[in-house]
Design a protein around this motif. Structure first.
Motif, PDB file in Angstrom:
ATOM      1  N   GLU A  61       0.825  -1.210   0.000  1.00 25.75           N
ATOM      2  CA  GLU A  61       0.000   0.000   0.000  1.00 25.75           C
ATOM      3  C   GLU A  61       0.858   1.259   0.000  1.00 25.75           C
ATOM      4  O   GLU A  61       1.966   1.284   0.520  1.00 25.75           O
ATOM      5  N   ALA A  62       0.294   2.326  -0.585  1.00 26.78           N
ATOM      6  CA  ALA A  62       0.969   3.624  -0.581  1.00 26.78           C
ATOM      7  C   ALA A  62       1.022   4.159   0.846  1.00 26.78           C
ATOM      8  O   ALA A  62       0.207   3.788   1.697  1.00 26.78           O
ATOM      9  N   PRO A  63       1.980   5.050   1.155  1.00 29.18           N
ATOM     10  CA  PRO A  63       2.118   5.580   2.519  1.00 29.18           C
ATOM     11  C   PRO A  63       0.848   6.266   3.016  1.00 29.18           C
ATOM     12  O   PRO A  63       0.168   6.964   2.251  1.00 29.18           O
ATOM     13  N   LEU A  64       0.542   6.080   4.269  1.00 32.47           N
ATOM     14  CA  LEU A  64      -0.616   6.713   4.891  1.00 32.47           C
ATOM     15  C   LEU A  64      -0.271   8.143   5.309  1.00 32.47           C
ATOM     16  O   LEU A  64       0.864   8.441   5.677  1.00 32.47           O
ATOM     17  N   LEU A  65      -1.280   9.022   5.258  1.00 30.04           N
ATOM     18  CA  LEU A  65      -1.177  10.421   5.711  1.00 30.04           C
ATOM     19  C   LEU A  65      -0.133  11.221   4.932  1.00 30.04           C
ATOM     20  O   LEU A  65       0.326  12.262   5.408  1.00 30.04           O
ATOM     21  N   SER A  66       0.231  10.754   3.765  1.00 30.10           N
ATOM     22  CA  SER A  66       1.289  11.432   3.006  1.00 30.10           C
ATOM     23  C   SER A  66       0.820  12.760   2.422  1.00 30.10           C
ATOM     24  O   SER A  66       1.653  13.566   1.989  1.00 30.10           O
ATOM     25  N   ASN A  67      -0.515  13.015   2.395  1.00 29.22           N
ATOM     26  CA  ASN A  67      -1.037  14.286   1.877  1.00 29.22           C
ATOM     27  C   ASN A  67      -1.510  15.224   2.985  1.00 29.22           C
ATOM     28  O   ASN A  67      -1.938  16.338   2.700  1.00 29.22           O
ATOM     29  N   LEU A  68      -1.440  14.781   4.233  1.00 28.12           N
ATOM     30  CA  LEU A  68      -1.915  15.602   5.346  1.00 28.12           C
ATOM     31  C   LEU A  68      -1.051  16.847   5.512  1.00 28.12           C
ATOM     32  O   LEU A  68       0.157  16.758   5.706  1.00 28.12           O
ATOM     33  N   LYS A  69      -1.683  18.025   5.461  1.00 27.36           N
ATOM     34  CA  LYS A  69      -0.956  19.294   5.557  1.00 27.36           C
ATOM     35  C   LYS A  69      -1.148  19.980   6.907  1.00 27.36           C
ATOM     36  O   LYS A  69      -0.218  20.603   7.427  1.00 27.36           O
TER      37      LYS A  69
END
Length: 453
Positions: free
Chosen positions: A89-97
């Motif tokens: 799976e792709a990394p979690l929370l990677s778009n959280l700003k």
């Protein structure tokens, strides 16, 4: 679309109050980018955990989220919670700003996730307010992913033991992942504000931390903090402009430079690794009752150009600038004296032990209240503005009866004196050359013994 206790905007922004209506729009959560939750009574936020039977992949939600705000959820124990993650799976929370957590009295953990699958590489702002049971913020791997973090604010987390976890197991061994080869850098962090964290003894665990973009640092109510910076961290603060420290009862030094209990200067400090804060313009220190000096031995003579320095209620403060015993009287001392003449403003209140015995102080504007001004026999002679209040031991500004100075206060334009019970004269003996020749404004109050001829 809106309903009782929730508002949803263009299927990407969701605000929840009191009750989380998960079943009502579970199919919309896959595109969710902004989530604001307040006053729910559950121990978890339903769309941020897979402990229930989610209808939408929690992994998908965590990958898409850009903003999360959670406020006054009195039973919430964990924010992000997943027990298992697929390896590919792709990394979690990677778009959280932006992440803001406040008034969460039961919160003990932010991330209950497999950390190898989490990256906070987009996080710009993190605010933690009034989370009294929170123990730590980041694992080391999470902290190392914070490459865009600009603002970190932590207020009233009295049980917070570590900002970055460095212990493993229950016996308190130092993690093998933190060693002399491990560095921790927050390359974009510009503002750091931490207040009322009674359990914290230090901000960062490793000696190899860099904060080269930090501009404003505020530290308040750290009763167990011993020192603020390691030498290597201090050397990275090339953009620091403002430093504000208050109510750090046990702090003896701002930059760690001592070894052992006898106060020897560390051998790692020498002319090749001296400190310089080229942008530092404003330093305020108050109610640090164990602080003995402000700037360390390793301070570069060229540092602190035009600094405004305010110090109040530091009962053990002896010197603004600490100098090793073996350096007194040598060329290094002359350099340090010269650099301190570049202070823009110096204000000190209620620091009874402070003296300029080793390094003389000069500032364009000086304000002195409740100290032993007679301990500053060689300072402030070139100031343009001088304010003195509540000083009992001073009989005069200048005494030439015992080989006093040949020149003093020639640049002074404004002189303000108040509550000086022992002051008898501005000058005893023959006034030195140019004494008060540029004085334009004189104000005197409650100086009952003063005689002006």
């Amino acid at each position: 679309m809106s309903g009782f206790g929730y508002t949803i905007d263009t299927t990407r922004s969701l605000k929840i109050e009191e009750v989380f209506p998960y079943n009502a729009f579970s199919q919309l959560l896959g595109n969710l980018e902004s989530l604001e939750v307040s006053k729910i009574k559950d121990e978890y936020v339903e769309c941020l955990t897979n402990k229930t039977q989610p209808k939408v992949s929690v992994s998908m939600i965590l990958r898409n989220l850009k903003l999360v705000r959670i406020d006054y959820c009195k039973n919430l124990k964990v924010v992000f919670q997943m027990e298992e993650v697929e390896e590919n799976e792709a990394p979690l929370l990677s778009n959280l700003k932006i992440l803001r957590l406040q008034r969460l009295p039961d919160l003990s953990c932010i991330w209950e996730l497999p950390t190898q699958h989490v990256r906070l590489e987009s996080l710009v702002e993190l605010t933690i307010l009034h989370c009294p049971r929170l123990k730590s913020l980041f694992s080391l791997s999470l902290a190392q992913s914070l490459v865009l973090l600009e603002k970190l604010e932590i207020i009233y987390c009295p049980e917070l033991k570590q900002t970055v976890t460095e212990l493993e197991g229950d016996k308190g061994e130092i993690s093998h992942t933190i060693n002399s080869h491990t560095s921790l850098s927050f390359p974009k962090l510009t503002k750091l504000y931490i207040s009322t964290c009674d359990g914290l003894e230090y901000i960062f665990p490793t000696q190899h931390v860099r904060l080269e973009s930090l501009v404003v640092l505020t530290i308040k109510k750290f009763p167990r903090l011993k020192s603020l910076f390691s030498l290597s961290l201090a050397q990275s603060l090339v953009q620091l402009k403002r430093l504000d420290i208050s109510y750090c009862d046990e702090m003896k030094q701002i930059v760690t430079e001592l070894e052992g209990d006898e106060g020897e200067i560390s051998p790692t400090i020498n002319s090749h690794n001296s400190l310089c804060f080229p942008e530092l313009g404003d330093v305020s220190i108050s109610n640090c009752y164990g602080l003995e000096y402000i700037f360390p031995t390793s301070m570069s003579p060229q540092g602190l150009q035009g600094l405004t320095l305010n110090v109040e209620a530091c009962s053990q403060l002896k010197q603004v600038f600490r100098v090793a015993k073996d350096r007194v009287g040598n060329d290094s001392m002359l350099q340090h004296q010269q650099f301190l003449r570049s202070l823009s403003s110096f204000s000190v209140k209620r620091c009874p032990l402070l003296t300029d015995l080793v390094v003389h102080l000069e500032a364009k504007k000086a304000s002195i209240k409740g100290v032993r001004l007679s301990a500053f026999k060689e300072s402030f002679k070139t100031s343009k503005q001088l304010e003195v209040r509540e000083i009992q031991d001073l009989e005069c500004l200048v005494d030439t009866t015992k080989n006093g100075p040949t020149s003093a206060f020639t640049h002074l334009e404004t002189l303000f004196m108040e509550d000086m019970d022992g002051l008898e004269a501005l000058c005893k003996g023959q006034p030195p050359q140019g004494f008060l020749k540029n004085l334009k404004h004189l104000e005197v109050g409650e100086c009952c013994k003063l005689q002006v001829h």
